[in-house]
Structure formats: structure tokens, C-alpha cells
Design a protein around this motif. Structure first.
Motif, PDB file in Angstrom:
ATOM      1  N   LEU A  23       0.831  -1.207   0.000  1.00  0.00           N
ATOM      2  CA  LEU A  23       0.000   0.000   0.000  1.00  0.00           C
ATOM      3  C   LEU A  23       0.865   1.256   0.000  1.00  0.00           C
ATOM      4  O   LEU A  23       0.525   2.258  -0.644  1.00  0.00           O
ATOM      5  CB  LEU A  23      -0.919  -0.018   1.228  1.00  0.00           C
ATOM      6  N   SER A  24       1.982   1.206   0.692  1.00  0.00           N
ATOM      7  CA  SER A  24       2.875   2.370   0.722  1.00  0.00           C
ATOM      8  C   SER A  24       3.465   2.652  -0.660  1.00  0.00           C
ATOM      9  O   SER A  24       3.704   3.813  -1.015  1.00  0.00           O
ATOM     10  CB  SER A  24       3.997   2.161   1.749  1.00  0.00           C
ATOM     11  N   ILE A 155       9.730   2.929   5.770  1.00  0.00           N
ATOM     12  CA  ILE A 155       9.572   2.229   4.485  1.00  0.00           C
ATOM     13  C   ILE A 155       8.717   3.059   3.533  1.00  0.00           C
ATOM     14  O   ILE A 155       9.047   3.235   2.351  1.00  0.00           O
ATOM     15  CB  ILE A 155       8.948   0.835   4.709  1.00  0.00           C
ATOM     16  N   SER A 156       7.595   3.591   4.055  1.00  0.00           N
ATOM     17  CA  SER A 156       6.687   4.386   3.221  1.00  0.00           C
ATOM     18  C   SER A 156       7.391   5.624   2.669  1.00  0.00           C
ATOM     19  O   SER A 156       7.304   5.922   1.466  1.00  0.00           O
ATOM     20  CB  SER A 156       5.468   4.798   4.056  1.00  0.00           C
ATOM     21  N   VAL A 160       8.253   7.010  -1.140  1.00  0.00           N
ATOM     22  CA  VAL A 160       7.787   8.328  -1.583  1.00  0.00           C
ATOM     23  C   VAL A 160       8.954   9.164  -2.089  1.00  0.00           C
ATOM     24  O   VAL A 160       8.911   9.721  -3.194  1.00  0.00           O
ATOM     25  CB  VAL A 160       7.070   9.061  -0.420  1.00  0.00           C
ATOM     26  N   SER A 161      10.026   9.248  -1.291  1.00  0.00           N
ATOM     27  CA  SER A 161      11.170  10.071  -1.679  1.00  0.00           C
ATOM     28  C   SER A 161      11.861   9.511  -2.921  1.00  0.00           C
ATOM     29  O   SER A 161      12.343  10.280  -3.771  1.00  0.00           O
ATOM     30  CB  SER A 161      12.160  10.192  -0.519  1.00  0.00           C
ATOM     31  N   SER A 162      11.896   8.185  -3.063  1.00  0.00           N
ATOM     32  CA  SER A 162      12.514   7.569  -4.250  1.00  0.00           C
ATOM     33  C   SER A 162      11.732   7.908  -5.516  1.00  0.00           C
ATOM     34  O   SER A 162      12.317   8.255  -6.552  1.00  0.00           O
ATOM     35  CB  SER A 162      12.594   6.055  -4.074  1.00  0.00           C
ATOM     36  N   PHE A 163      10.412   7.829  -5.434  1.00  0.00           N
ATOM     37  CA  PHE A 163       9.571   8.114  -6.599  1.00  0.00           C
ATOM     38  C   PHE A 163       9.669   9.588  -6.991  1.00  0.00           C
ATOM     39  O   PHE A 163       9.797   9.928  -8.175  1.00  0.00           O
ATOM     40  CB  PHE A 163       8.114   7.753  -6.298  1.00  0.00           C
ATOM     41  N   ILE A 164       9.614  10.474  -5.971  1.00  0.00           N
ATOM     42  CA  ILE A 164       9.699  11.912  -6.254  1.00  0.00           C
ATOM     43  C   ILE A 164      11.077  12.256  -6.825  1.00  0.00           C
ATOM     44  O   ILE A 164      11.203  13.048  -7.761  1.00  0.00           O
ATOM     45  CB  ILE A 164       9.418  12.730  -4.981  1.00  0.00           C
ATOM     46  N   TYR A 165      12.093  11.624  -6.274  1.00  0.00           N
ATOM     47  CA  TYR A 165      13.458  11.871  -6.744  1.00  0.00           C
ATOM     48  C   TYR A 165      13.601  11.449  -8.211  1.00  0.00           C
ATOM     49  O   TYR A 165      14.227  12.157  -9.012  1.00  0.00           O
ATOM     50  CB  TYR A 165      14.447  11.095  -5.869  1.00  0.00           C
ATOM     51  N   ARG A 309      11.412  12.573   8.075  1.00  0.00           N
ATOM     52  CA  ARG A 309      10.696  11.448   8.714  1.00  0.00           C
ATOM     53  C   ARG A 309      11.499  10.153   8.621  1.00  0.00           C
ATOM     54  O   ARG A 309      11.438   9.320   9.519  1.00  0.00           O
ATOM     55  CB  ARG A 309       9.306  11.286   8.096  1.00  0.00           C
ATOM     56  N   ILE A 310      12.232   9.998   7.516  1.00  0.00           N
ATOM     57  CA  ILE A 310      13.098   8.816   7.395  1.00  0.00           C
ATOM     58  C   ILE A 310      14.159   8.830   8.489  1.00  0.00           C
ATOM     59  O   ILE A 310      14.374   7.831   9.186  1.00  0.00           O
ATOM     60  CB  ILE A 310      13.751   8.768   5.996  1.00  0.00           C
TER      61      ILE A 310
END
Length: 570
Positions: A23-24, A155-156, A160-165, A309-310
Motif C-alpha cells: 500500500l505504501s 519504508i513508506s 515516496v522520496s525515491s519516486f519523487i526523486y 521522517r526517514i
């Protein structure tokens, strides 16, 4: 550590974690779309002609049958608004799921560990500190929930940061890599410095919190003695000292956790503004760079908190690592699995060459004893001689001993121990009464039968007292504060005989009472134990006058006392 983390989860929780990770990933895609959609909207809103001139916009424009570019842009805006509202709702649901999951772990671990505590060998439990056990059940399980919440959040946010990056790399890989180099070095520095500081605060928190719990427990348990010695201020100072240590560890952890957010936000947005100033100084058109800058600004606005948050989640995991280790230990303690095979007691109990010691030094050695059904026996001896220990072995509290105990002709073992315990009524010196009714204190968690409760209380000669109050529903107060010492002991008698046991054991049950009250209680006990086997541990000779036999425990051995009117030697 990974094995310990997995060891805390049951199969359902492991599957649920996988589902939350999936889901994340979905949410990360939604977050990336939300960031990426800003650039095309700002572009087309700045220049309506793009709706027809740009091939991608034109494809959607004609597919949906638009004839007016303004309507197209307005519709695009409303779609984005609806998307962001839906995105917020989905994120809210996800946060609910991971909160529910982590709190479910708290309850699951608390129940598992509590089950281990109540199923542990009684001998092993006597070596543990009750305040430490309570701390693990309440605080450490809650910390474990925070650990797993931080893990799922980490993990979430990684997704998120990987996709945005990745999206930023597509838009402008040079700027993205430049920002990455600078911010990456800052993150590395923060992880090395801040995480190291937080790692040290975790054991401090655990150490001071243990002392804090223990101080509260020991003070309240010995309040009368502390007041007698005028030691209230000493107790308060001890609690304050451990409390200060605990609070300091918590304060430093929270403070260290804010450093990454403040540092990354300040540096990240300063770099973005600096890049804009640099572009202006080199004659770049504001209109041409605003969409890109807006995208990077929005990405930073979402990415920097995500990175924070990470780091914060990682630091929390370090801080609560000690909790995971403590809980893993107690989840794997040896429990005492006892059987309920049938066991009859119709003739006698035979103890053959039994030896026992809490450590390598024996307390009892080569004990042999026979107790006939219906016989009334007394165990006497000096304090610490082993009277209560022998009684505890007979009723099955201690099972790690050499020798044998036979009930009739059946060997008493872990296979039939539960059946044996069902036949035993126990009256201790210090009875515990919980803040409830007389009836509930008599039943003590067993199957409730009102008629049996009344019969047990009648045999214990409490009927007249109850008739003057609220009957079996009379409240006893915390630990029997509304009752006299004699009334508390009579409730103990009623509790012991409620299940109609074959064997009654009195472990110095009347030693705290005055002689007159003790005599009445003992007469009552002998009356209700008619036809039952009775084992009495006592110091006063008057307590054991009605016993059939008196045994003295001395020098780790046992002997029959011929004259029970005197404290003779073996």
C-alpha cells in the motif's frame, strides 16, 4: 536484530506488514503524480495556447471533446483539486492502518508476554522483580509499537522520496544531482552525529525507567515502614533522581530528532532560492523558469519532510532497540506446560527421598513422608528451615526436585499437575483481596456458582457479617481495607474451600491474628476440613493441638514429633 524483529510478529502480522508495504508503494505513486501534475498545470495555466499546440495536451483536449481552452484549463484545475482531496483521504487511511497495526502489536506482545509470565515456573518467577515485569508489559510493549510504527513510516517515506526523486531526475537531472550531492552529504553527517547521540539515550532511558518503576513499587509496598522511619523525603528524592534521568533521556531524544528537520529545511530552501537568484543574475526569463522552480519547490516541500521522517524514524528505531531486545528475551523464556491427566486422591500421598534447593545448596534433603487421606498434620521448625518450601512442593509449585511424589499409586508429574492442583485449597498468611465484592473474591476467577459461594461463606462463618451489609455483594475495599483481619482470613477460607478441595494447606495463615481470633479461625478450619486432608504450617503450639501428627523440619531433614505440646528436637 532482524531475527528479533521477526520473532516479535505472528504470521498474520507479518502478512499485514507486507500488505502495508504494498500500500505504501501505491501511495508513493500517488504522491509522485501529485507533485508531477503541478508543472503541466502551471504551464498550461500560464499559456492557454499549449492546450492545442502541445501534442500531449492536444491529445487529451480532443479526446475529451473540448472546444474552449479556458474550459480545458478550469476542468484540469478541478480534476487536480479532486485528486488532492482523494490523495489526502488515502493518506489518512494509510496512517490509520499503520497506527492500528502498531497498536495491535502493542496488545499482542503484552498478551504474549503476560501469558509467558503466568505460565513460567513458579520457582523462576520468584527470582524476578515485579516492577520490571510491569514495566515490560506496559512501557516496553508500547515502545515496540512505536518501533514498528517508525519502521513502517520509514519504508513508506523511502518509497515516496525515491519516486519523487526519480521524477525530479526526469525534469532536470543536473539540478537534481547538484542538490543531491549537497543534501546527501548533510544527511550523511546528520546520521553519523545525531543517530550516534540518540543511540546512547536509549539504554539510559531503559536504566532510569527501571529504577523509576521499582522506586514506586517498593515505596507503596512498604509505605507503613517508610512512614515509621520518617523516610518520605528520601523516597521522594529517589524517585526524583530516577525521574530526572528518565526525563533527560526523553528530552535529549526529542531534541536530537528535531535537528534533521530544521537543518534540511533551512539548507534545502536556501539552495532553491539561491538557484533562482543565480538564474536571474544570468538573464533567465522568469516566465520560463517559474514552472520548473515551482515543481522543485513543491517537491522540496514534500521531499524534505519525507527525508526528515526517514531520519526521525530511523533514530526512533535506534532509541527503542533496547525495548525490542528486552521483549524478545521474555517472548522466548521457558514456560511451564502442565497436563491435566486424571489423578485420584483416595488413600495417601507418598514422598520418597525428595531433595530440593533454590541454588546448588539443598534446602531439603532426602525427605520421605506419608500423608493419609483425611489426616491432619502440622509442619513446624525454625524460620527458613523449609516448611513452606515442602508445602509448596506438595501442592505442585516447585517441580524441579529429585525423588518422587506419589498420589495413591500415581506418580505426580507435569502430565497430571493441573488435575492435582484442582484438588488443593490454599490459605496463605497474607491474603490478597482485590477491590470488588466478597463473592468475586471467593470465586477468584473460577466459574461462578452463587449457591457454592454462599455455602463456602456459611462454612467460613461469615453469614452473619454479610447479612448486616450487602450480602455476598458487599464490597471489601482495596486489599480488604473495609474488613478486619479475622474477616479477611475467613474470606481466604471460603476461597480455599469454594472448589471443594481434597487437600487444605495453611501456610502460617493465622500468625498475624491475636490468640483469641486465631483460636476461633482454627476451630473453624478444622470444622470445614472434616473428611479432608489438612497440612498446617505454624509456629504456635496452640495452632496444632488438634493435628493427628506433627513433623519438625530441621537440618534439611524431617522427623515425627512424639509430643506435640513441646518444641522438641528431632
Amino acid at each position: 536484530m532482524i531475527k528479533k524483529i521477526k520473532g516479535l510478529l505472528n504470521p498474520v502480522q507479518k502478512k499485514s506488514m507486507i500488505a502495508l508495504v504494498v500500500l505504501s508503494i501505491v501511495i508513493s505513486g500517488i504522491e509522485t503524480v501529485g507533485i508531477s501534475a503541478i508543472l503541466p498545470f502551471i504551464s498550461v495555466a500560464s499559456d492557454f495556447s499549449l492546450a492545442t499546440d502541445n501534442k500531449y495536451y492536444h491529445f487529451v483536449y480532443t479526446l475529451l471533446g473540448f472546444t474552449d481552452t479556458q474550459s480545458f484549463v478550469i476542468t484540469f484545475g478541478f480534476v487536480l483539486v479532486g485528486f488532492y482531496i482523494s490523495r489526502g483521504f488515502i493518506n489518512l487511511c494509510y496512517m490509520y492502518f499503520i497506527q492500528r497495526y502498531s497498536q495491535g502489536i502493542f496488545l499482542s506482545l503484552a498478551i504474549k508476554i503476560f501469558s509467558n509470565y503466568v505460565h513460567i515456573k513458579y520457582q523462576d518467577m520468584t527470582t524476578r522483580n515485579s516492577s520490571d515485569l510491569a514495566k515490560k508489559l506496559i512501557t516496553e510493549t508500547d515502545n515496540a509499537a512505536l518501533f514498528f510504527y517508525s519502521l513502517l513510516l520509514l519504508i513508506s517515506e523511502l518509497f515516496v522520496s525515491s519516486f519523487i526523486y526519480a521524477a525530479l531526475l526526469v525534469v532536470n537531472w543536473k539540478v537534481t544531482l547538484a542538490l543531491t550531492g549537497f543534501l546527501g552529504s548533510m544527511v550523511f553527517l546528520l546520521v553519523k552525529v545525531v543517530s550516534g547521540l540518540i543511540r546512547k539515550e536509549g539504554p539510559k532511558r531503559n536504566h532510569f525507567q527501571e529504577i523509576y518503576y521499582r522506586t514506586i513499587n517498593e515505596t507503596l509496598s512498604n509505605l507503613k515502614f517508610i512512614k515509621l522511619l520518617a523516610g518520605e523525603e528520601t523516597a521522594i528524592k529517589a524517585l526524583n533522581k530516577s525521574g530526572q534521568g528518565y526525563v533527560n533521556a526523553m528530552v535529549m531524544n526529542k531534541t536530537y530528532n528535531t535537528i534533521p528537520r530544521l537543518s534540511l529545511e533551512s539548507i534545502g530552501f536556501s539552495l532553491l532560492i539561491s538557484a533562482l537568484i543565480f538564474a536571474l543574475m544570468h538573464g533567465e526569463s522568469i516566465a520560463s523558469i517559474i514552472p520548473v522552480v515551482s515543481l522543485f519547490a513543491l517537491a522540496m516541500y514534500r521531499l524534505l519532510p519525507s527525508v526528515n521522517r526517514i531520519l526521525s524514524s530511523y533514530n526512533n528505531m535506534l532509541y527503542y532497540t533496547k525495548s525490542i531486545e528486552l521483549l524478545h528475551e521474555d517472548l522466548n523464556i521457558a514456560t511451564h506446560n502442565l497436563g491435566n491427566e486424571p489423578l485420584e486422591f483416595t488413600r495417601q500421598i507418598n514422598i520418597e527421598k525428595m531433595s530440593f534447593g533454590y541454588t546448588e545448596d539443598p534446602v531439603l534433603e532426602n525427605i520421605s513422608l506419608s500423608i493419609k487421606k483425611g489426616e491432619k498434620i502440622a509442619l513446624i521448625g525454625e524460620s527458613g528451615a523449609g516448611k513452606s518450601t515442602l508445602a509448596d512442593i506438595i501442592i505442585g509449585m516447585y517441580t524441579s526436585f529429585s525423588g518422587h511424589i506419589h498420589v495413591d499409586d500415581e506418580l505426580l508429574s507435569e502430565k497430571n499437575m493441573l488435575s492435582w492442583r484442582e484438588k488443593i485449597g490454599y490459605i496463605p498468611q497474607s491474603i490478597y483481596l482485590f477491590d470488588s465484592t466478597v463473592a468475586e473474591n471467593v470465586v477468584f476467577g473460577r466459574q461462578y456458582n452463587e449457591q457454592q459461594v454462599k455455602e463456602a461463606l456459611h462454612k467460613a462463618e461469615l453469614t452473619s457479617f454479610l447479612e448486616q451489609n450487602e450480602g455476598i455483594h458487599t464490597l471489601v475495599g482495596e486489599d480488604g481495607s473495609q474488613l478486619s483481619g479475622g474477616q479477611k482470613q475467613r474470606i481466604a477460607i471460603a476461597r480455599a474451600i469454594y472448589g471443594d478441595p481434597d487437600l487444605l494447606v495453611l501456610d502460617e495463615a493465622t500468625s498475624a491474628l491475636d490468640s483469641r481470633t486465631e483460636q476461633k479461625i482454627m476451630d473453624n478450619i478444622f470444622k470445614v476440613s472434616e473428611g479432608k486432608t489438612l497440612i498446617i504450617i505454624a509456629h504456635r503450639l496452640s495452632t496444632i493441638e488438634q493435628c493427628d501428627k506433627v513433623y519438625k523440619i530441621e537440618d534439611r531433614g524431617i522427623c515425627l514429633v512424639e509430643d506435640k505440646t513441646v518444641q522438641s528436637d528431632c
